[in-house]
Write a protein that holds these residues in place. Structure first.
Motif, short mmCIF file in Angstrom:
data_model
loop_
_atom_site.label_atom_id
_atom_site.label_comp_id
_atom_site.label_asym_id
_atom_site.label_seq_id
_atom_site.Cartn_x
_atom_site.Cartn_y
_atom_site.Cartn_z
N ARG A 108 -25.04 82.95 90.05
CA ARG A 108 -24.69 83.25 91.44
C ARG A 108 -24.44 81.99 92.25
O ARG A 108 -23.58 81.95 93.12
CB ARG A 108 -25.80 84.09 92.07
CG ARG A 108 -25.76 85.56 91.64
CD ARG A 108 -26.91 86.34 92.24
NE ARG A 108 -26.73 87.79 92.03
CZ ARG A 108 -27.67 88.68 92.23
NH1 ARG A 108 -28.88 88.30 92.67
NH2 ARG A 108 -27.43 89.97 92.02
N ALA A 109 -25.21 80.93 91.94
CA ALA A 109 -25.03 79.68 92.68
C ALA A 109 -23.77 78.94 92.25
O ALA A 109 -23.06 78.37 93.10
CB ALA A 109 -26.26 78.79 92.47
N GLU A 110 -23.48 78.94 90.97
CA GLU A 110 -22.36 78.14 90.45
C GLU A 110 -21.02 78.86 90.58
O GLU A 110 -19.98 78.22 90.73
CB GLU A 110 -22.61 77.79 88.97
CG GLU A 110 -23.79 76.87 88.75
CD GLU A 110 -23.55 75.48 89.31
OE1 GLU A 110 -22.38 75.10 89.56
OE2 GLU A 110 -24.55 74.76 89.52
N ARG A 111 -21.00 80.17 90.44
CA ARG A 111 -19.76 80.96 90.52
C ARG A 111 -18.65 80.36 89.64
O ARG A 111 -17.58 80.00 90.14
CB ARG A 111 -19.29 81.09 91.97
CG ARG A 111 -20.31 81.76 92.88
CD ARG A 111 -19.82 81.85 94.32
NE ARG A 111 -18.61 82.63 94.42
CZ ARG A 111 -18.58 83.96 94.48
NH1 ARG A 111 -19.71 84.65 94.46
NH2 ARG A 111 -17.44 84.61 94.58
N PRO A 112 -18.88 80.26 88.35
CA PRO A 112 -17.88 79.66 87.47
C PRO A 112 -16.66 80.56 87.29
O PRO A 112 -16.74 81.79 87.45
CB PRO A 112 -18.63 79.49 86.15
CG PRO A 112 -19.66 80.58 86.17
CD PRO A 112 -20.08 80.70 87.61
N ASP A 113 -15.53 79.94 86.95
CA ASP A 113 -14.32 80.69 86.63
C ASP A 113 -14.33 81.16 85.18
O ASP A 113 -13.79 82.22 84.86
CB ASP A 113 -13.09 79.82 86.88
CG ASP A 113 -12.96 79.42 88.34
OD1 ASP A 113 -12.55 80.27 89.15
OD2 ASP A 113 -13.30 78.27 88.67
N ILE A 114 -14.92 80.34 84.30
CA ILE A 114 -15.03 80.67 82.88
C ILE A 114 -16.46 80.38 82.44
O ILE A 114 -17.02 79.33 82.79
CB ILE A 114 -14.06 79.83 82.01
CG1 ILE A 114 -12.61 80.09 82.42
CG2 ILE A 114 -14.25 80.14 80.53
CD1 ILE A 114 -11.61 79.16 81.74
N VAL A 115 -17.06 81.30 81.69
CA VAL A 115 -18.37 81.04 81.10
C VAL A 115 -18.20 81.00 79.58
O VAL A 115 -17.53 81.85 78.99
CB VAL A 115 -19.42 82.09 81.51
CG1 VAL A 115 -19.85 81.88 82.94
CG2 VAL A 115 -18.91 83.51 81.31
N HIS A 116 -18.80 79.99 78.97
CA HIS A 116 -18.72 79.81 77.52
C HIS A 116 -20.15 79.88 76.98
O HIS A 116 -20.95 78.96 77.18
CB HIS A 116 -18.09 78.45 77.20
CG HIS A 116 -17.69 78.28 75.78
ND1 HIS A 116 -16.60 77.51 75.39
CD2 HIS A 116 -18.20 78.78 74.62
CE1 HIS A 116 -16.48 77.54 74.07
NE2 HIS A 116 -17.45 78.31 73.59
N HIS A 117 -20.48 81.00 76.34
CA HIS A 117 -21.83 81.24 75.83
C HIS A 117 -21.89 80.87 74.35
O HIS A 117 -21.05 81.34 73.56
CB HIS A 117 -22.21 82.71 75.99
CG HIS A 117 -22.07 83.22 77.40
ND1 HIS A 117 -21.53 84.45 77.71
CD2 HIS A 117 -22.43 82.65 78.58
CE1 HIS A 117 -21.55 84.62 79.02
NE2 HIS A 117 -22.08 83.55 79.57
N ILE A 118 -22.90 80.10 73.97
CA ILE A 118 -22.98 79.57 72.62
C ILE A 118 -24.28 80.01 71.96
O ILE A 118 -25.37 79.70 72.44
CB ILE A 118 -22.89 78.02 72.64
CG1 ILE A 118 -21.56 77.59 73.27
CG2 ILE A 118 -23.03 77.45 71.23
CD1 ILE A 118 -21.54 76.16 73.76
N ALA A 119 -24.18 80.76 70.88
CA ALA A 119 -25.27 81.33 70.09
C ALA A 119 -25.73 82.66 70.70
O ALA A 119 -25.39 83.00 71.83
CB ALA A 119 -26.43 80.37 69.91
N LEU A 120 -26.51 83.42 69.92
CA LEU A 120 -26.73 84.83 70.24
C LEU A 120 -27.51 85.06 71.54
O LEU A 120 -27.13 85.91 72.35
CB LEU A 120 -27.43 85.52 69.07
CG LEU A 120 -26.57 85.70 67.82
CD1 LEU A 120 -27.35 86.44 66.74
CD2 LEU A 120 -25.28 86.45 68.13
N LYS A 121 -28.61 84.35 71.74
CA LYS A 121 -29.38 84.61 72.96
C LYS A 121 -28.58 84.28 74.21
O LYS A 121 -28.54 85.10 75.15
CB LYS A 121 -30.72 83.86 72.93
CG LYS A 121 -31.60 84.20 74.12
CD LYS A 121 -32.97 83.53 74.04
CE LYS A 121 -33.90 84.28 73.11
NZ LYS A 121 -35.30 83.80 73.22
#
Length: 376
Positions: A80-93
């Motif tokens: 909510r604070a960062e409001r990114p345009d793209i999120v890149h999630h790495i690994a399952l958790k």
């Protein structure tokens, strides 16, 4: 304002090992880059690279529901604070938590990277087997939400995810590993003296370290003239970690030489003859890419990730996982045949140059960010 990419990952060291080059390239291409990870000793490296690090206390092996809920709320506040345009999630958790929170906050540009699928899918332990059904269920809902792309490191994992309906074919992307900086691994002639075999990895049972030691023991009992090295530290955050006591016991037995964590991997490879990784499963192992770049033949297992790097009889030898005798025989074949080692080493370097350079991986990742709308 520049578009913002937020990387969510559990460990800062894994980010630096596998993703920092791509993140720096993204920053140089005009993105504002934020890294959210548990800060260990690599925080300075991330900041020195011009990236912003937001520390997050997240445990890879944590299953306490209260602690995990607290982590989810911390990630929610960050998104909510960062409001990114793209999120890149790495690994399952990070994928599960990040995709869930992205839905809550209306973030639609999601890149999920399950990498090697982790302990849950590589281990045969009771804990792994008991958690696997729940993880599979979570993957069906959170691995490929609408608007997301899913990046796989090898073709086996990509095909499996599509065939089991966990990922839509249109959203599946193949980017093979972290790539390798070829300039950092110059090809050198084999050293003289006793043939040296090296396994470079985190000291985990699932990396096949136990089988490697058993194969080394068998070969030494046969009077094979060779040295067997282990390079890497125990990963205490992983349930499959090998204890310090066990590593020291192997050393006292004089079966292997354990060098611990090292930064001089190019030098270690140039002073070795053969690289071995009898892993149970991988995403795309960086240690094998380093072996190819250094012009060293590889003995590894015929499992996802490893067979993506090694073509049997071309740049190395493939053996079934957990088969100590066959592993020993493959190692013995290369130990006894210098011409075969050199031939396979040359082929490996050619594959590294043609298929696995870091520039290829960086380019593919930036293309994914740049054409993101086509993934919806």
């Amino acid at each position: 304002m520049n578009k913002k990419i937020l990387y969510l990952i559990t460990e800062d060291w894994f980010f630096c090992s596998h993703f920092i080059e791509r993140a720096v390239a993204a920053r140089q291409s005009g993105y504002d880059v934020v890294v959210v990870a548990r800060e260990g000793v690599h925080g300075k490296q991330i900041r020195d690279a011009g990236l912003r690090l937001v520390p997050l206390e997240i445990q890879r092996r944590g299953i306490n529901p209260f602690k995990e809920m607290a982590t989810i709320f911390r990630v929610l506040r960050i998104y909510r604070a960062e409001r990114p345009d793209i999120v890149h999630h790495i690994a399952l958790k990070p994928i599960f938590y990040g995709s869930f929170i992205a839905r809550l906050t209306g973030l639609k540009n999601i890149v999920n990277a399950p990498v090697g699928m982790g302990f849950i899918f590589s281990s045969s332990s009771v804990l792994a087997k008991s958690l696997r059904p729940f993880v599979n269920l979570a993957m069906r809902f959170l691995l490929n939400p609408r608007g997301s792309c899913v990046v796989f490191e090898n073709q086996d994992d990509l095909n499996d995810a599509i065939s089991t309906d966990r990922v839509r074919q249109s959203d599946a992307v193949l980017i093979r590993g972290a790539g390798i900086n070829l300039d950092a691994f110059p090809v050198k002639e084999e050293p003289t003296g006793k043939v040296t075999v090296v396994l470079t990895a985190r000291m985990l049972w699932d990396k096949g370290v136990g089988e490697y030691v058993a194969a080394a023991r068998l070969l030494l009992q046969r009077q094979t003239q060779a040295r067997f090295l282990l390079v890497g530290a125990p990963d205490i955050g992983n349930p499959a970690a090998i204890s310090l006591q066990q590593l020291e016991d192997w050393e006292r037995e004089k079966v292997i030489e354990w060098l611990g964590h090292r930064q001089d991997i190019p030098e270690i490879l140039s002073n070795s003859h053969i690289v071995c990784l009898p892993s149970y499963r991988e995403g795309l192992p960086k240690s094998l890419l380093e072996a190819l770049a250094a012009g060293r033949p590889v003995v590894t297992t015929d499992v996802p990730g490893c067979r993506e790097v090694v073509r049997h009889e071309e740049n190395g030898l493939l053996v079934p996982p957990k088969e100590v005798l066959l592993l020993a025989e493959a190692l013995a074949r290369l130990i006894d045949d210098a011409d075969l080692r050199r031939k396979q080493g040359r082929k490996g370097r050619q594959r590294a140059e043609q298929e696995f350079s870091s520039q290829e991986v960086i380019g593919a990742t930036l293309d994914l960010y740049g054409r993101y709308d086509s993934c919806r």
